[in-house]
Design a protein around this motif. Sequence first.
Motif, short mmCIF file in Angstrom:
data_model
loop_
_atom_site.label_atom_id
_atom_site.label_comp_id
_atom_site.label_asym_id
_atom_site.label_seq_id
_atom_site.Cartn_x
_atom_site.Cartn_y
_atom_site.Cartn_z
N UNK A 20 38.90 52.03 29.47
CA UNK A 20 38.41 51.61 28.16
C UNK A 20 39.59 51.48 27.22
N UNK A 21 39.52 50.55 26.28
CA UNK A 21 40.64 50.31 25.36
C UNK A 21 40.55 51.16 24.10
N UNK A 22 39.49 50.95 23.32
CA UNK A 22 39.38 51.60 22.01
C UNK A 22 39.00 53.07 22.14
N UNK A 23 39.84 53.93 21.59
CA UNK A 23 39.59 55.36 21.64
C UNK A 23 40.16 56.02 22.87
N UNK A 24 40.68 55.21 23.82
CA UNK A 24 41.26 55.75 25.05
C UNK A 24 42.74 55.40 25.15
N UNK A 110 36.88 59.97 34.46
CA UNK A 110 37.58 60.84 33.51
C UNK A 110 37.06 60.46 32.13
N UNK A 111 36.54 61.44 31.43
CA UNK A 111 36.05 61.21 30.08
C UNK A 111 36.92 62.00 29.11
N UNK A 118 44.28 59.68 27.93
CA UNK A 118 44.08 60.54 29.09
C UNK A 118 45.31 61.40 29.36
N UNK A 119 45.14 62.69 29.38
CA UNK A 119 46.23 63.63 29.65
C UNK A 119 46.18 63.98 31.14
N UNK A 120 46.59 63.02 31.94
CA UNK A 120 46.52 63.18 33.39
C UNK A 120 47.91 63.07 34.00
#
Length: 128
Positions: A20-24, A110-111, A118-120
Motif C-alpha cells: 500500500x502507498x498512503x500511510x505505508x 504485515x499490517x 514497515x519495520x521489517x
Amino acid sequence: MDRSSSELVLSPLGHTWFIDLDGTLVRHNGHLLDGTDTLLDGATEFLAQIPAGDLVVIVTARTEEHREKTEAFLAEHGVRYDHLILAAPYGERIVVNDAKPSGLVTALAVSTPRDVAPALTIAVDEGR
C-alpha cells in the motif's frame, strides 16, 4: 512511534509484494494535505531489502488523475516497482494463495500503524 524491527524470513523463491502507498510508504493523504508526498522514515530502507528479482506492486486508492504526479514522485525517490494500481477500494487488501505441498506458506500479511513504514528485516532462508 516504535520502529523496532521484526524479521520476515522468506524462501529463496521469487516473491510478489503488494504494498500500500498512503500511510505505508508515504504520509497518508500528504499529496492532498501538503501538496506533495513525503516518504516515511524507514520506507527507503524497507524497500531496499526487497530482493532484486521480486515483483513489486504498489496499491493505492488514489484516483487516476493522480497517476502522473505519483509516478514522478516514485521515480524521483528511486522507488522500484513493477506495477502501480490506482483507484483500489479503501478497505482491506486481501491475498489468497495455495500453500506449497512442501508446507511453505505462500500468503503473508504485515499490517503497520498508519504513517509508519514497515519495520521489517527481510531475510532469505536458503534452506526453505
